[in-house]
Design a protein around this motif. Sequence first.
Motif, PDB file in Angstrom:
ATOM      1  N   TRP A 117     -34.487  24.358   1.021  1.00 51.71           N
ATOM      2  CA  TRP A 117     -35.582  24.409   1.993  1.00 51.71           C
ATOM      3  C   TRP A 117     -35.883  23.008   2.505  1.00 51.71           C
ATOM      4  N   SER A 118     -36.734  22.925   3.517  1.00 47.97           N
ATOM      5  CA  SER A 118     -37.040  21.650   4.164  1.00 47.97           C
ATOM      6  C   SER A 118     -38.544  21.490   4.342  1.00 47.97           C
ATOM      7  N   PRO A 119     -39.043  20.249   4.291  1.00 47.73           N
ATOM      8  CA  PRO A 119     -40.463  20.022   4.603  1.00 47.73           C
ATOM      9  C   PRO A 119     -40.773  20.189   6.082  1.00 47.73           C
ATOM     10  N   THR A 120     -39.754  20.064   6.930  1.00 45.84           N
ATOM     11  CA  THR A 120     -39.918  20.294   8.364  1.00 45.84           C
ATOM     12  C   THR A 120     -39.540  21.734   8.697  1.00 45.84           C
ATOM     13  N   PHE A 121     -40.072  22.223   9.814  1.00 47.19           N
ATOM     14  CA  PHE A 121     -39.808  23.599  10.242  1.00 47.19           C
ATOM     15  C   PHE A 121     -38.314  23.832  10.467  1.00 47.19           C
ATOM     16  N   ARG A 122     -37.639  22.841  11.023  1.00 48.03           N
ATOM     17  CA  ARG A 122     -36.198  22.854  11.135  1.00 48.03           C
ATOM     18  C   ARG A 122     -35.641  21.902  10.083  1.00 48.03           C
ATOM     19  N   PRO A 123     -34.445  22.105   9.566  1.00 48.56           N
ATOM     20  CA  PRO A 123     -33.456  23.077  10.031  1.00 48.56           C
ATOM     21  C   PRO A 123     -33.436  24.398   9.253  1.00 48.56           C
ATOM     22  N   CYS A 124     -33.935  24.387   8.005  1.00 48.56           N
ATOM     23  CA  CYS A 124     -33.768  25.576   7.164  1.00 48.56           C
ATOM     24  C   CYS A 124     -34.684  26.708   7.618  1.00 48.56           C
ATOM     25  N   ASN A 125     -34.185  27.907   7.515  1.00 51.04           N
ATOM     26  CA  ASN A 125     -34.996  29.089   7.818  1.00 51.04           C
ATOM     27  C   ASN A 125     -35.671  29.645   6.572  1.00 51.04           C
ATOM     28  N   THR A 126     -35.504  28.968   5.437  1.00 45.92           N
ATOM     29  CA  THR A 126     -36.088  29.444   4.188  1.00 45.92           C
ATOM     30  C   THR A 126     -37.614  29.429   4.270  1.00 45.92           C
ATOM     31  N   PRO A 127     -38.279  30.548   3.997  1.00 47.44           N
ATOM     32  CA  PRO A 127     -39.762  30.545   4.010  1.00 47.44           C
ATOM     33  C   PRO A 127     -40.306  29.628   2.925  1.00 47.44           C
ATOM     34  N   VAL A 128     -41.421  28.998   3.210  1.00 49.54           N
ATOM     35  CA  VAL A 128     -42.128  28.173   2.227  1.00 49.54           C
ATOM     36  C   VAL A 128     -43.519  28.750   2.027  1.00 49.54           C
ATOM     37  N   ASP A 129     -44.215  28.251   1.019  1.00 49.88           N
ATOM     38  CA  ASP A 129     -45.553  28.774   0.715  1.00 49.88           C
ATOM     39  C   ASP A 129     -46.597  28.228   1.682  1.00 49.88           C
ATOM     40  N   SER A 130     -46.429  26.998   2.102  1.00 46.54           N
ATOM     41  CA  SER A 130     -47.341  26.404   3.083  1.00 46.54           C
ATOM     42  C   SER A 130     -46.614  25.275   3.798  1.00 46.54           C
ATOM     43  N   ARG A 131     -47.077  24.986   5.003  1.00 46.14           N
ATOM     44  CA  ARG A 131     -46.439  23.915   5.783  1.00 46.14           C
ATOM     45  C   ARG A 131     -47.439  23.354   6.776  1.00 46.14           C
ATOM     46  N   GLN A 132     -47.421  22.049   6.960  1.00 49.31           N
ATOM     47  CA  GLN A 132     -48.233  21.414   7.991  1.00 49.31           C
ATOM     48  C   GLN A 132     -47.497  20.182   8.493  1.00 49.31           C
ATOM     49  N   ALA A 133     -47.749  19.841   9.738  1.00 51.25           N
ATOM     50  CA  ALA A 133     -47.195  18.617  10.320  1.00 51.25           C
ATOM     51  C   ALA A 133     -48.297  17.919  11.095  1.00 51.25           C
ATOM     52  N   MET A 134     -48.095  16.635  11.372  1.00 48.95           N
ATOM     53  CA  MET A 134     -49.127  15.854  12.046  1.00 48.95           C
ATOM     54  C   MET A 134     -48.470  14.740  12.842  1.00 48.95           C
ATOM     55  N   HIS A 135     -48.924  14.558  14.094  1.00 45.55           N
ATOM     56  CA  HIS A 135     -48.569  13.402  14.910  1.00 45.55           C
ATOM     57  C   HIS A 135     -49.766  12.473  15.001  1.00 45.55           C
ATOM     58  N   GLN A 136     -49.525  11.181  14.839  1.00 46.65           N
ATOM     59  CA  GLN A 136     -50.505  10.132  15.077  1.00 46.65           C
ATOM     60  C   GLN A 136     -49.801   9.011  15.831  1.00 46.65           C
ATOM     61  N   PRO A 137     -50.535   8.071  16.404  1.00 54.63           N
ATOM     62  CA  PRO A 137     -49.867   6.962  17.085  1.00 54.63           C
ATOM     63  C   PRO A 137     -48.879   6.253  16.160  1.00 54.63           C
ATOM     64  N   GLY A 138     -47.598   6.339  16.509  1.00 53.74           N
ATOM     65  CA  GLY A 138     -46.574   5.622  15.775  1.00 53.74           C
ATOM     66  C   GLY A 138     -46.113   6.244  14.480  1.00 53.74           C
ATOM     67  N   VAL A 139     -46.565   7.450  14.136  1.00 50.85           N
ATOM     68  CA  VAL A 139     -46.161   8.068  12.877  1.00 50.85           C
ATOM     69  C   VAL A 139     -46.243   9.580  12.980  1.00 50.85           C
ATOM     70  N   SER A 140     -45.281  10.254  12.360  1.00 48.55           N
ATOM     71  CA  SER A 140     -45.330  11.716  12.226  1.00 48.55           C
ATOM     72  C   SER A 140     -45.109  12.067  10.759  1.00 48.55           C
ATOM     73  N   THR A 141     -45.875  13.039  10.280  1.00 50.78           N
ATOM     74  CA  THR A 141     -45.864  13.399   8.868  1.00 50.78           C
ATOM     75  C   THR A 141     -45.663  14.903   8.731  1.00 50.78           C
TER      76      THR A 141
END
Length: 807
Positions: A83-107
Amino acid sequence: MKQYYTFDDPQHAIRFDRFDMPTPWINYLSNGQMHAFVSQAGGGMTWWRSPIAFRLTRYRFYNLPMDTPGYYLYIRTEDGTVWSPTFRPCNTPVDSRQAMHQPGVSTFTATKNGLTATLRLFMAMDVDALVWQVTLTNEMGEAVNCDLFAYVELSQFLAKEENTLGYYLKWNTRAVYDEQLQAITYAYTAWMHPKANLAPLVYFGGDCAADSYCCNRDTFCGAYRDESNPAEPLQGRLSNTKLQGGEPCGALHKHQTLAAHETKSFCFYLGAVKGALSDYEGAMKEARAALALLRADGGVDAQWEKAQAWWQEHLSVYQCQLPDAAAQRQVNTWNPLQCVHTARYSRSISAAASGVRGVGFRDSAQDLLAQAYRKPEWALSMLEYLASQQFADGHPVHIMWPEEGAPAQDITRSDNHLWLVYLAYAIAAETGDVSFLDKEVPFLAEDKLSHSGSASLWEHLVRGIHFTEQHMGEHGLPLILFSDWNDHLGPFGRKGKGESIMVAQQLIYALRQMTELAGLRGDEQAAAAFAARIDQQKQALAQYAWDGRWYLRGLDDEGQPIGSQKADHMRVWLNPQSWMVLADAADKAQMETAMDNAEQELATGLGLLLNAPGFPSWPEKGSEMVNGLPAGYSENGGVFCQANCWAIIAEALLGRGDRAWELYKQLIPHEIVEKIGVGRYRAEPYAYCSTLLGKANEQFGWGVVSQVTGTAAWMDVAVTQYLLGVRPTLHGLLIDPSIPAAWDGFAVQRKYRSCALTIVVENSGHVQHGVKGMTVNGKIIDVSNGAFVTEEMLKGLTAAQIRVTMG
């Protein structure tokens, strides 16, 4: 159903809870030389200096699956699940997921079966490297074993040639794991590269030696597989395959054991150093030094702090507190963020723009208007470069390739050179200094690559004015030439006789600024001459521009009006109405009538159309006038967002704050999404688009060409300098707000010539425009000729409190 996103304003962040957006919603990461963009799903690409000549990783534009490849992290647990912490590339379901954009950084953060993985991407500031900061946390009460695989697909550097000759050129690729460097090194070894001596050595390494690696994309993925289910990570180990020709990648493997409730952090680094072909040993030495800096204790933390400090300083130049959360958010974070990107990338590169367009002359002149008050030295550097792309007769090229060393594109527009004046004025207004206009700058030679002769920057501006004056039509208005700001106006002037009313208005605007600049330089003769030319052009507009309800767009080769009430198509155009106000070139009552009538015809509720009604779509007769653009798109009846910025400024200058803010609010991306939904708008809710499809199109409301658009800089100028009204001029900082009458007031913190200003505007009388009183540190200031904060008032101060009373 989960909402797609929420804003976290104190953190200057947007958080994603859904990832199946209609288009990639991207964030740019950069230190000014090394660049990347990354989407909410983890897709993206990296380039060094230029996305045309030095594209380090691949991105598949216009293809399905969309938004691939990117910055991929695979986590394989003992049961074989990947599995992956990012939505891509794996299609494996995860228990929870979040992403965030800020100036100069993505998490990116995800949790599966008690294991939480976080990937934080940002660009180091002291070396050219994209940092992948990885944190694993075992939330369970027992130990966890897992294998981590970091992956990027590498490019052949030359974007155009990779698409045409890539099947040959892939044999000029070499990727190996260097044991001493403890990193994969990659080089594109073709000496046919136009800048082979500069061609970089790319490295991909971690904090320590990899347990295994792979440099061959086809081996990593396996036959008839892709990044979503690659063969090697499924097996739990990489093949240690090197590559001497083929499809390169960088893949690194690290086995991890985490005790119960243990957290581990480590990093990967994707970097570039110059000279892989011309000085390989030197390049390797520089790569070792870069990795040593990053791997040192506190090395990554220091780079993180510097990246954060750059953005904190940049955003702190102008902050506001408004009784409107969406507008405040846009002013304080997302608009200035986007303006940095457009200043760096012009119209070149995004998830939709493939990065091969080059740098537009008038595009960059406008983009840097939003930097002139934040980083005037950056704006001045671009001004000097643009002037060096001007021929001795005063006209400049249209598109340039500064990094690639290719000849510029010389298609003569009637407006390009005038934008140079506006940028020079903006720099002088911010700094109070016009001495930079004395600097000698070369002219471009006929080969459109080298230089021939030189003159002062001032002379460059003067020659641009003269070029327009030497290309007037029989009605005394500037010729359209190939086209003006509207690239599709050209067919009206293909015989060389068509005239542009917008350029006439732009000329007056430029002449007003040249008059002021000449006065500050002590050249009263030049100032008088420029002022006289304003009167000449105003007389021509008075005679030929008015159509009874609004202003014409121009006159065609036969002298017939463009944008007349009698026309079947494009009866009314937005730009000549707004630019008449910007130029202050007519009676106020007439200008108000023109704006009212035009807006009535062009209103959509999602901004104003550029013109209406549009020409029919091909193959109907008439579509050739707009090069076959479909109805409702861009210059053919679309909501051209940049043009809306000028309408907003015009309404502010007319003192109609309610209307100005209504137009401004209609195009705040988040406000559009709130009104019509993510599925219809499609683009990012934090970045402006070039165009929204207009009402004549079945897909009305679709935001097209986001991120890299002139809308960004002009919307920033419109709101900070005209709506909130904190506007630098050669006479000082003018406070001249145009706001909704319902507002009680607002506040702005603004750095101005080394002084930190706190500006509090009170509107107890609930007016839309006008200032009746101002104090600076308690001292009453005469505002009968405008509420100006001058350098003399701030002399010796590092901070000042300014109170403004509207009325």
